[in-house]
Each structure stands twice: as C-alpha cells, then as structure tokens.
Design an enzyme around this catalytic site. Sequence first.
Site, PDB file in Angstrom:
ATOM      1  N   ARG A  13      48.620   8.943-111.034  1.00 35.07           N
ATOM      2  CA  ARG A  13      47.421   9.581-110.554  1.00 35.07           C
ATOM      3  C   ARG A  13      47.538  10.427-109.456  1.00 35.07           C
ATOM      4  NH1 ARG A  13      42.688   5.160-112.601  1.00 35.07           N
ATOM      5  NH2 ARG A  13      42.898   5.981-114.583  1.00 35.07           N
ATOM      6  N   HIS A  43      42.290  14.734-117.526  1.00 31.35           N
ATOM      7  CA  HIS A  43      43.408  13.628-118.018  1.00 31.35           C
ATOM      8  C   HIS A  43      43.319  12.523-116.813  1.00 31.35           C
ATOM      9  CE1 HIS A  43      47.449  15.868-116.754  1.00 31.35           C
ATOM     10  NE2 HIS A  43      46.196  15.823-115.846  1.00 31.35           N
ATOM     11  N   GLU A  44      44.323  11.609-117.266  1.00 32.54           N
ATOM     12  CA  GLU A  44      44.306  10.654-116.398  1.00 32.54           C
ATOM     13  C   GLU A  44      43.391  10.104-115.984  1.00 32.54           C
ATOM     14  OE1 GLU A  44      46.877   8.490-115.434  1.00 32.54           O
ATOM     15  OE2 GLU A  44      48.531   9.507-116.554  1.00 32.54           O
ATOM     16  N   GLY A  45      42.338   9.698-116.501  1.00 35.25           N
ATOM     17  CA  GLY A  45      40.804   9.269-116.237  1.00 35.25           C
ATOM     18  C   GLY A  45      40.022  10.486-115.672  1.00 35.25           C
ATOM     19  N   GLN A  61      36.936   8.203-112.456  1.00 33.83           N
ATOM     20  CA  GLN A  61      37.541   8.026-111.115  1.00 33.83           C
ATOM     21  C   GLN A  61      36.332   7.586-110.385  1.00 33.83           C
ATOM     22  OE1 GLN A  61      40.749   8.061-110.690  1.00 33.83           O
ATOM     23  NE2 GLN A  61      41.326   8.853-112.465  1.00 33.83           N
TER      24      GLN A  61
END
Length: 604
Positions: free
Chosen positions: A305, A448-450, A455
């Site tokens: 992240r 992406h990546e959450g 978040q």
Amino acid sequence: MSSTLLSRRDLAFLLHDWLDVTRLAERPRYAEHSRETFDDVLDLAARVAAEHFAPHNRAADSTEPTFDGRRVHTIPQVKAALDVFAQTGLLAASLDESIGGMQLPHVVSAACFAWFQAANVGTAAYPFLTLGNANLLLTHGSAEQIDTWVRPMVEGRFFGTMCLSEPQAGSSLADITTRAEPQDDGTYRLVGTKMWISGGDHELAENIVHLVLARIPGGPPGVKGISLFIVPKVLLDAGGALGPRNDVVLVGLNHKMGYRGTTNTLLNFGEGVHRPYGRGGAVGYLVGQPHQGLAQMFHMMNEARIGVGAGATALGYTGYLKSLAYARQRPQGRPIADKDPTAPQVPIVAHPDVRRMLLAQKSYVEGALALVLYCGQLLDEEKTAPAEADRGRAHLLLDMLTPIAKSWPSQWCLAANDLAIQVHGGYGYTRDYDVEQHWRDNRLNPIHEGTHGIQALDLLGRKATMQGGAGLALLLETIRATVARAWKTEGEAAELAGQLGAAVDRIAVVTRRLWGTGDPELALANASVYLEAVGHVVIAWMWLEQLLAVEALGSAEGAEGDFLAGKRQAARYFFRYELPRTGPQFDLLESLDRTTLDSQESWF
Ligand SMILES: Cc1cc2nc3c(=O)[nH]c(=O)nc-3n(C[C@H](O)[C@H](O)[C@H](O)COP(=O)(O)OP(=O)(O)OC[C@H]3O[C@@H](n4cnc5c(N)ncnc54)[C@H](O)[C@@H]3O)c2cc1C
C-alpha cells in the site's frame, strides 16, 4: 538539465537533510552501506529510469498489449527496459544479501523505485508486482519454495503476480470462490477465475509465478478459510528446468484507462485446457499453513500500500515538474499592472493563478513524497531499530499511517495531475503532452490495493480503535512532538505549530465523539471524510517537519537559496490554503451527520 521525472535535490533533502538516512548504516544490517552507496544507487536508478523507461512511456500507452488468442504481444521496448532493470539488481535492492539482494534500507530503495514509477509506471509495475510476490514468499514460504521461485524472480528470469480479486469479489475477499483440492502427493489442484490480475500473462519472462488466494474445501467460511498458493504458469521438473504448461489460461486482456503498458488479465485456473501430468486442474503449492492466506497477504499489505502511495506520488511529481517547465516557457498575456500590448507577453508562470496551481501541486507532491519516505523509514525501524520498544512503536505507527500513505497521494497527487493539465491549457487536453497520460495512469491508485472507501473504513474502523486506541494515540503524540519542537524555534515553524496542534486536538475529540455513539454504522457513515481530514493533518505535519529541516539548514544563496525558499513557500501554502479545509470536515464529523446514512436507495 534538471530532470522532469523527480527532483534529485528534493530527494537528497528528504533522505539526508531531513530523515538522516545515513545513520541507518550504523546498524548491522546496513553496515556495508554509506551515504556514498545510497547516492550511487539513487543516481543509477535516475539514469536507468530516464534512459530506458521514460522513452517508451507514451508508446506503451498508445500501443497497448494485445492477445491473439494464443500469445500476448507487447512493444519490444518493455522487455528491453526490464532486462536492463534486471541487470542493475535493483529489484532486490532491499532484500537480504543471502538471496542476492543489496540489503539497502527500505527508505532508499523506495526512493530508487520512485524514479521508475515517475518514468513509466506501466513498465515499472512488472518488477513492482514481482517484488511484492518475492517478499511474501520470503516471509511465509518454505526454504525450498524460496529457492525454487524467489531466486529466479530476483534474477529477473521469472515474474510474479498477486491473484486475489475475482469477478464477483473485489473489496470483499471473504466471498472468493476459487477452490484448491488437496492431492495425495501434497500438491493442490486449483479451479476458479481471477479478475484484474496485473501482469497475469505476457512473454516478458521465462515463467510467471502466480500467488493465488483460494479455499480448501471443508475450511471455515469467510476470510478465515482462505489459503495461499503458488501456481506457476509453467511447471518445473525436478531439476528446476521449465516443464509442462500448467492449467492457467488467459481468457482475455482488460482494456484500461491508464497503466496500459501493464497487461491486466482475466485468468481461468483449472479449466482443463492444459492437462499437466495427464489431467486438468491447475497445480498449486500451499504456502505456509492452510487458512492463513489472507493473514499472509495482509502481512505484506503495508509495504504494497505504501508502494501504491509512492507510485501515485511519483506520477503527481513528474506531472508537476512538466507543468512547471511548460509554465516557464509558454508566453501568454501580460501582468495585471502592465497591460501595454506592445510589450512582450510574459510566461504564464508570471500569473498568480498559475503560481497557485504550481504551489498546490508542489505542496501535494512534496508533502506526499515526505510521507511515503517517512513510512519507508518506519519499515526500516520496524525491522532494525536496536530497542524492541522502538521496533514495536514503528510497527504501530506504520499500521496507523498505512491507509493514509496509500490514499492521500492517490487522491491529491491525482489532483496535482489534474492541475498539471490545467496549467497546460488546451494543450494539456491533447495527447501531445504527457500530463493527460499521467492523470489516466494515476486514476487507478484510488481503486486498487483497497479502494479509497475501504481505506477509510480501515483507518476509522480498525486502526483508530486498535489496541484500545493506542495507534491513534501514538500518531497524535508523534505529531505533537513535532509541534513542541517547532514551538521552541524562533522561526516561522513556531507560527505554524499552533495551527497544527489545534488540528491534532480536533482529531482526538472527533474520534472520541464518533465512537462514543456506540453505533458503528453511524460512526463509519462518513469514514471517507475522516480519512481525508486526518490525511490533510498528517501532510501538514510532514510540511512542518520539512520546514524545521529547512530552518536547521539556515540560509543559502543561488539555486540552494531558491530551493529552501520554495520549501518555505509550499509549507505556507499548505497551512494557509489546505489545512483549513479540515475545519468544516471535522465539524461535519462532530455533528454525527446522518445524510448519507439516511439516504434511501429509491431517492436516487
Ligand atoms: C488496473 C487494475 C489492476 C488491478 N490489479 C490487481 C491485481 O494484480 N491483483 C488483484 O487481485 N486485483 C487487482 N485489481 C483489483 C482491485 O484490487 C479491485 O478492483 C478493487 O479491490 C475493487 O474491487 P472491485 O473492482 O470488485 O470493486 P467493488 O468491490 O465492487 O467496489 C465498488 C465500489 O464500492 C465500494 N465498496 C465496496 N464495498 C464497500 C463497503 N463494504 N463499504 C463501503 N464501500 C464499499 C468501493 O469502495 C468502490 O467504490 C486491479 C484492478 C484494476 C482496475
């Protein structure tokens, strides 16, 4: 000529004048290093990025990868650049020497990597994913798995992927359905479909090592029943040579807005198209223990992240530098105070509104770069600080900051790219200039990546309450320590300290108020507003830290004097134009506003 990718002076300021990374070389892990080796590797990264990655950034975007039903085609410059990258050994910059790494501090390797992200984020994504994969296996894989899969990745022969998402399961990984059936020989056969897999197929490397989340039948439902598997595209024989094709099939490529140089794929596992060892089913090897897959992935999430935040920052940074170069040479109009039409036009950088757009970009991208490097250093502290208490502190603070380090640059360095287009006027809206591509590339980062929303839930729902609020308390205490240092100075930092101190107090009050309701649904209804407000306070903190470092350097003449004056002005800008945005956000949060919660679906 100075680079329009990143600023070498700013990196030196952040790494040396502010973070003093050379002191890390006193620790056993980094004993082979010195300021000289750090600077050499940064110069190497800057050079390779400029010479081998930047030149095909536009071509990789306009000629995106294609799939002819059998093979994936990419423009040849991508492989050529990746081959050069492999030769530099930079992929393994932060990895242990025992695996062929350079054992550089994470903060330095993150700065190196930012050059590639600024130069060509699409091509840089392949090693970025491979490193994430290798790191995960180094932490959770067996010695044999590390030898078999990580070594070829470190050598640049194999590339890696992360296969989490499925068509019906993105944010909610609890709902993945890919199955892994245990076999008598200890291997597994996987069946299922993975969506959005970056680097999921290509011919840029000898092999692709997929790390796949799947369920072993009979395991618990939800996230507690997810396991992690190595599923290579090509199986290896006993001697490690390439063997039969595994049953992993590319269904098709996704056609994206940006990051177009990176293949993005829909993959079918175990469809029966290939029949390794006589039958269908993708052969997979369990990593660690069953049902630990998500925990293992999350272990590496902080690093991934922060890497996304760094990528967003790099794209914002290069857009800023390109719009600055444009503003300095584009003549248009005359000063308000001197409209004589016979006088030559001034470059647009002379107009206050253009300077506003440049200052905004500068304050976003340099603030974000400070944050991602600060987090990089926390990774080093977590790993190597001599005292256990300091390692624990670094871990907790990093956990707290991770959703912000991912989301703030993804939102505000994208906003910087938007301003870079605006500075270019109509030219910025064409494909003749790079800035529109940077915006399109950066638009992925809040997704992406959450996602941004996920978040936000992580920050307010999990991080702000973890260990009885210890993470939040540590963050606030750390910011207050900077405020206290600033108070003691005679300079401008002391003036700004009060404003930051008041914002920190509001975080504490608002968080208590939100959770004081005892109603998680109400507390979390405006989690994104909370993420954005706290994010702005954190970046203001990064600016106060930078201002203190500037004041410690004293005054200078010439280019160095301009550099320091620019830092002061960007700090002022952030405190005057940006930090005040948080006032109404905190007011809304404190009022426990129910507008989003009470909206009915039928009202839209
Ligand atoms: C270019 C690209 C590359 C990618 N690369 C990879 C990869 O290599 N490997 C991989 O595994 N995945 C990858 N992904 C997938 C990515 O991680 C997902 O797209 C992301 O997690 C969101 O999932 P989704 O697309 O299914 O959206 P959804 O989960 O359907 O979300 C849609 C919207 O709803 C919101 N939302 C969803 N759930 C909630 C909730 N509980 N509360 C509040 N809001 C919610 C989200 O914030 C979002 O705004 C990639 C995606 C893209 C576009």
